[in-house]
Design a protein around this motif. Structure first.
Motif, PDB file in Angstrom:
ATOM      1  N   PHE A  72      13.632   0.575   0.257  1.00  0.00           N
ATOM      2  CA  PHE A  72      13.056   1.815   0.185  1.00  0.00           C
ATOM      3  C   PHE A  72      14.622   2.064  -0.832  1.00  0.00           C
ATOM      4  O   PHE A  72      15.467   2.525   0.653  1.00  0.00           O
ATOM      5  CB  PHE A  72      12.289   2.185   0.556  1.00  0.00           C
ATOM      6  CG  PHE A  72      10.424   2.107   1.220  1.00  0.00           C
ATOM      7  CD1 PHE A  72       9.837   2.389   0.126  1.00  0.00           C
ATOM      8  CD2 PHE A  72      10.744   1.073   2.124  1.00  0.00           C
ATOM      9  CE1 PHE A  72       8.708   1.736   0.484  1.00  0.00           C
ATOM     10  CE2 PHE A  72       9.494   0.935   2.350  1.00  0.00           C
ATOM     11  CZ  PHE A  72       8.767   1.309   1.880  1.00  0.00           C
ATOM     12  N   LEU A  73      14.733   2.225  -2.014  1.00  0.00           N
ATOM     13  CA  LEU A  73      15.704   3.149  -2.150  1.00  0.00           C
ATOM     14  C   LEU A  73      16.489   4.218  -2.555  1.00  0.00           C
ATOM     15  O   LEU A  73      15.012   5.107  -3.354  1.00  0.00           O
ATOM     16  CB  LEU A  73      16.278   2.558  -3.831  1.00  0.00           C
ATOM     17  CG  LEU A  73      17.482   2.810  -4.446  1.00  0.00           C
ATOM     18  CD1 LEU A  73      18.390   2.184  -3.832  1.00  0.00           C
ATOM     19  CD2 LEU A  73      17.684   2.541  -6.041  1.00  0.00           C
TER      20      LEU A  73
ATOM     21  N   PHE B  36      12.624   5.167  -2.768  1.00  0.00           N
ATOM     22  CA  PHE B  36      11.871   5.569  -2.102  1.00  0.00           C
ATOM     23  C   PHE B  36      11.304   7.484  -2.790  1.00  0.00           C
ATOM     24  O   PHE B  36      12.017   8.026  -3.149  1.00  0.00           O
ATOM     25  CB  PHE B  36      13.570   5.731  -1.148  1.00  0.00           C
ATOM     26  CG  PHE B  36      12.563   6.644  -0.002  1.00  0.00           C
ATOM     27  CD1 PHE B  36      11.017   7.064   0.268  1.00  0.00           C
ATOM     28  CD2 PHE B  36      12.977   6.246   1.083  1.00  0.00           C
ATOM     29  CE1 PHE B  36      10.581   7.648   1.540  1.00  0.00           C
ATOM     30  CE2 PHE B  36      12.899   6.769   2.655  1.00  0.00           C
ATOM     31  CZ  PHE B  36      11.007   6.835   2.746  1.00  0.00           C
ATOM     32  N   HIS B  37       9.833   6.717  -3.195  1.00  0.00           N
ATOM     33  CA  HIS B  37       9.370   7.914  -3.735  1.00  0.00           C
ATOM     34  C   HIS B  37       8.967   9.231  -2.618  1.00  0.00           C
ATOM     35  O   HIS B  37       8.381   8.498  -1.268  1.00  0.00           O
ATOM     36  CB  HIS B  37       8.717   7.040  -5.006  1.00  0.00           C
ATOM     37  CG  HIS B  37       7.884   6.542  -5.623  1.00  0.00           C
ATOM     38  ND1 HIS B  37       9.033   6.697  -7.519  1.00  0.00           N
ATOM     39  CD2 HIS B  37       7.835   5.331  -5.880  1.00  0.00           C
ATOM     40  CE1 HIS B  37       9.072   5.700  -7.654  1.00  0.00           C
ATOM     41  NE2 HIS B  37       8.711   4.530  -7.237  1.00  0.00           N
TER      42      HIS B  37
ATOM     43  N   ALA C 298       1.211  -2.687  -8.668  1.00  0.00           N
ATOM     44  CA  ALA C 298       1.507  -2.305  -7.504  1.00  0.00           C
ATOM     45  C   ALA C 298       0.639  -3.439  -6.575  1.00  0.00           C
ATOM     46  O   ALA C 298       1.182  -4.175  -5.481  1.00  0.00           O
ATOM     47  CB  ALA C 298       1.206  -1.139  -6.782  1.00  0.00           C
ATOM     48  N   ASP C 299      -0.652  -3.607  -6.790  1.00  0.00           N
ATOM     49  CA  ASP C 299      -1.073  -5.149  -5.627  1.00  0.00           C
ATOM     50  C   ASP C 299      -0.661  -6.310  -6.667  1.00  0.00           C
ATOM     51  O   ASP C 299      -0.437  -6.739  -5.105  1.00  0.00           O
ATOM     52  CB  ASP C 299      -2.746  -4.829  -7.109  1.00  0.00           C
ATOM     53  CG  ASP C 299      -4.009  -3.368  -5.731  1.00  0.00           C
ATOM     54  OD1 ASP C 299      -3.339  -3.107  -5.040  1.00  0.00           O
ATOM     55  OD2 ASP C 299      -4.719  -3.714  -6.370  1.00  0.00           O
TER      56      ASP C 299
ATOM     57  N   PRO D 211       1.015  -1.615  -0.040  1.00  0.00           N
ATOM     58  CA  PRO D 211       0.188  -0.048   0.325  1.00  0.00           C
ATOM     59  C   PRO D 211       0.797   1.578  -0.125  1.00  0.00           C
ATOM     60  O   PRO D 211       0.620   2.246   0.343  1.00  0.00           O
ATOM     61  CB  PRO D 211      -0.545  -0.005   1.188  1.00  0.00           C
ATOM     62  CG  PRO D 211       0.391  -0.843   2.412  1.00  0.00           C
ATOM     63  CD  PRO D 211       0.674  -2.202   1.488  1.00  0.00           C
ATOM     64  N   TYR D 212       2.083   1.154  -0.257  1.00  0.00           N
ATOM     65  CA  TYR D 212       2.767   2.384  -0.138  1.00  0.00           C
ATOM     66  C   TYR D 212       2.699   3.417  -0.609  1.00  0.00           C
ATOM     67  O   TYR D 212       2.942   4.389  -0.433  1.00  0.00           O
ATOM     68  CB  TYR D 212       4.528   2.231  -0.022  1.00  0.00           C
ATOM     69  CG  TYR D 212       4.410   0.420   1.359  1.00  0.00           C
ATOM     70  CD1 TYR D 212       4.351   1.160   2.741  1.00  0.00           C
ATOM     71  CD2 TYR D 212       4.314  -0.973   1.100  1.00  0.00           C
ATOM     72  CE1 TYR D 212       4.396  -0.490   3.441  1.00  0.00           C
ATOM     73  CE2 TYR D 212       4.785  -1.848   1.560  1.00  0.00           C
ATOM     74  CZ  TYR D 212       4.301  -1.933   3.047  1.00  0.00           C
ATOM     75  OH  TYR D 212       4.901  -2.673   3.698  1.00  0.00           O
ATOM     76  N   VAL D 213       3.415   3.090  -2.564  1.00  0.00           N
ATOM     77  CA  VAL D 213       3.019   4.333  -3.319  1.00  0.00           C
ATOM     78  C   VAL D 213       2.661   3.079  -4.543  1.00  0.00           C
ATOM     79  O   VAL D 213       2.737   1.585  -4.953  1.00  0.00           O
ATOM     80  CB  VAL D 213       4.120   4.316  -3.848  1.00  0.00           C
ATOM     81  CG1 VAL D 213       5.047   3.417  -3.754  1.00  0.00           C
ATOM     82  CG2 VAL D 213       4.304   5.541  -4.700  1.00  0.00           C
ATOM     83  N   LYS D 214       0.989   3.461  -5.380  1.00  0.00           N
ATOM     84  CA  LYS D 214       0.454   3.201  -6.028  1.00  0.00           C
ATOM     85  C   LYS D 214      -0.027   3.808  -6.776  1.00  0.00           C
ATOM     86  O   LYS D 214      -0.870   4.447  -6.325  1.00  0.00           O
ATOM     87  CB  LYS D 214      -0.627   1.918  -5.478  1.00  0.00           C
ATOM     88  CG  LYS D 214      -1.934   1.785  -6.144  1.00  0.00           C
ATOM     89  CD  LYS D 214      -2.448   0.528  -5.598  1.00  0.00           C
ATOM     90  CE  LYS D 214      -3.947  -0.314  -6.589  1.00  0.00           C
ATOM     91  NZ  LYS D 214      -5.312  -0.509  -5.281  1.00  0.00           N
TER      92      LYS D 214
END
Ligand code: ADP
Length: 513
Positions: free
Chosen positions: A115-116, A71-72, A48-49, A40-43
């Motif tokens: 997360f980069l 790491f958006h 993503a799902d 659920p972090y970024v979609k």
């Protein structure tokens, strides 16, 4: 004797299944997923799902699964609070060394998410672009992610058996792996590339090779070169050990000129290593019996709550409070792929000739947004349009509608029709890709099916199928109830498909050995 012989295939498959399960128990695999977005972090969509649900299912089965994503800047504060920065910078070898930071988040089920962080490349409001279009340095941004996946393994002192990468954004992972893995610790690691959508391929100028620290010899037609530029997805398809498409029908379609978007010949070349594995859904997140976003819970055999959800949706969307009018829903990215321009053409005709209500949630091309807004303005009380991204409203639409529309031009798998089936909201879909694989057409003579299918993407076909659904709703309510029960009884959990991915990983490892 004959009967025993007749049972042989069943026994054989049961034995293979048992062997596979035993294999997983005895030899859990180490898998690193590389992906651009993760729920659920970024979609932004189904990618993503899919990666989130598959990773969790593999974890549940005992595999050591880790996910790397950028790491958006748009990742919400509430997720950042659960992250822990790992000590020391990560050296990402793109020609020269570039430095990044890694933040780790361990989910309750044991999934490790990395997360980069790179301020210049990822600290932005969008994932792929903004209101001016796609970011012009997307090639560099996602090459950094791919090379980061390779270098992360050394940083963590953790060697994955399989790198599983998704779409063009992670398609350079198999290419980098091929470049570095001849002798080092990654020499036994295999790569699997999943194709979620062939329309987007990561195409750019030749100069990206030096930016990405890749050798110039890759600029040839049996590697990354395409039409005088560099095509990330093409490179991934050439270099991955195995390739998966997100549904069996899509695996066929992309080998044709129409579905392959210029890479069909490469897919035919790699055809022996290409498999179609249907996406599953997260049945905990999408469960009408426990969904915290909807007005009342319901389940197969007890649909009282669904009526409450419909009334609640009508009320909050300003639609007339009428329990017996069929309510149609759409949740989608408003893009060419989804065929919603044709739905727009059909809408005035549908609204003129049928007593129905319509709710749309979506965002995307501004002309489509405007056209749907205009339809809502001229049909108050019957049409509600919300332009934007709203996770909670998406759940409420799935629960509150009677029918769900997906007139896609092409649909690699599609998740919304699977959520609809689970929520007893009958899908009306174009017969393409994963839609064809998952929705069974209504047959009134046999009283069978779980939804409505049509072939041609025309306003007339949409009008006709919506009309057929309205007619059945009013005149054959017992068939509609039976369809709802069949739809809700379908199993689209990840269990079977995760097993197929495990098989695919083993297959990739065998190929690599
Ligand atoms: P795609 O991946 O092509 O976008 P899918 O049907 O596979 O299509 O998945 C779309 C996913 O994105 C679903 O989970 C859907 O609910 C969600 N989604 C799409 N648009 C929106 C939106 N505007 N608001 C909330 N969720 C959305």
């Amino acid at each position: 004797m004959l009967a025993e012989f007749g049972n042989f295939p069943m026994m054989f498959y049961a034995a293979v299944d048992f062997r596979n399960r035993l294999c997983t128990k005895l030899f859990p695999m180490k898998i690193l997923m590389a992906v651009s977005e993760l729920a659920p972090y970024v979609k932004t969509g189904g990618l993503a799902d899919m990666v989130s649900a598959l990773s969790r299912e593999l974890c549940r089965g005992g595999d050591d699964v880790r996910v790397l994503l950028p790491f958006h800047g748009s990742i919400a504060e509430r997720w950042r609070r659960d992250m822990r920065p790992l000590e020391g910078p990560l050296a990402v070898h793109m020609g020269e060394e570039r430095w990044a930071r890694i933040h780790e988040l361990i989910e309750p089920g044991g999934l490790r998410v990395y997360f980069l962080e790179h301020h210049r490349l990822f600290e932005r409001s969008g994932i792929y672009g903004d209101c001016y279009g796609a970011y012009c340095d997307n090639g560099e941004r996602f090459a950094f992610l791919c090379r980061g996946a390779i270098d992360l393994t050394d940083f963590l002192h953790w060697i994955p058996d399989v790198f599983h990468c998704h779409d063009w954004m992670a398609a350079l992972v198999p290419v980098y792996l091929e470049m570095v893995a001849r002798h080092g610790p990654l020499s036994h690691s295999a790569s699997v590339l999943t194709l979620h959508n062939m329309e987007h391929q990561g195409y750019g100028d030749r100069s990206i090779l030096s930016t990405a620290g890749l050798p110039q010899w890759l600029f040839r037609s049996d590697a990354l070169e395409a039409c005088g530029g560099v095509n990330f997805l093409k490179g991934g398809i050439y270099f991955a050990n195995k390739i998966a498409a997100v549904s069996p029908s899509y695996a066929d379609e992309i080998r044709s000129a129409e579905g392959g978007f210029g890479l069909d010949h490469v897919l035919r070349f790699r055809g022996g290593d290409l498999v179609g594995i249907l996406n599953g859904i997260d049945t905990e997140l999408w469960n009408p019996a426990t969904d915290p976003h909807i007005a009342a819970p319901y389940a197969l055999g007890n649909l009282g709550g669904k009526k409450i959800c419909k009334a609640d949706l009508q009320k909050s969307c300003g639609l007339a409070q009428r329990p017996n009018v069929p309510l149609f829903g759409v949740i989608a990215r408003l893009q060419w792929q989804k065929g919603l321009d044709v739905l727009c053409d059909a809408m005035p005709w549908i609204l003129d000739s049928m007593d129905m209500q319509f709710v749309l949630l979506g965002t995307g091309q501004w002309n489509l947004e405007e056209r749907f807004r205009a339809i809502a303005r001229s049909n108050p009380g019957r049409v509600f349009v919300h332009i934007g991204y709203d996770e909670e409203l998406a759940h409420r639409i799935e629960a509150g509608c009677d029918f769900f529309l997906m007139p896609s031009r092409f649909e690699p798998c599609g998740l919304n029709q699977l959520y609809s089936l689970r929520y007893g909201t009958l899908p009306i879909v174009r017969s393409t890709g994963g839609l064809r694989d998952t929705v069974k057409n209504y047959d009134n003579s046999a009283d069978s099916g779980t939804g409505f299918l049509f072939n041609d993407l025309t306003a007339s076909a949409i009008h006709g199928t919506v009309g057929w659904a309205c007619h059945s709703y009013h005149n054959r309510p017992e068939h509609i109830s039976a369809m709802i029960s069949r739809a809700m009884a379908e199993d689209f959990s990840w269990k079977a498909s995760a097993e197929r991915y495990r098989h695919c990983y083993r297959w990739a490892l065998e190929k690599k050995a």
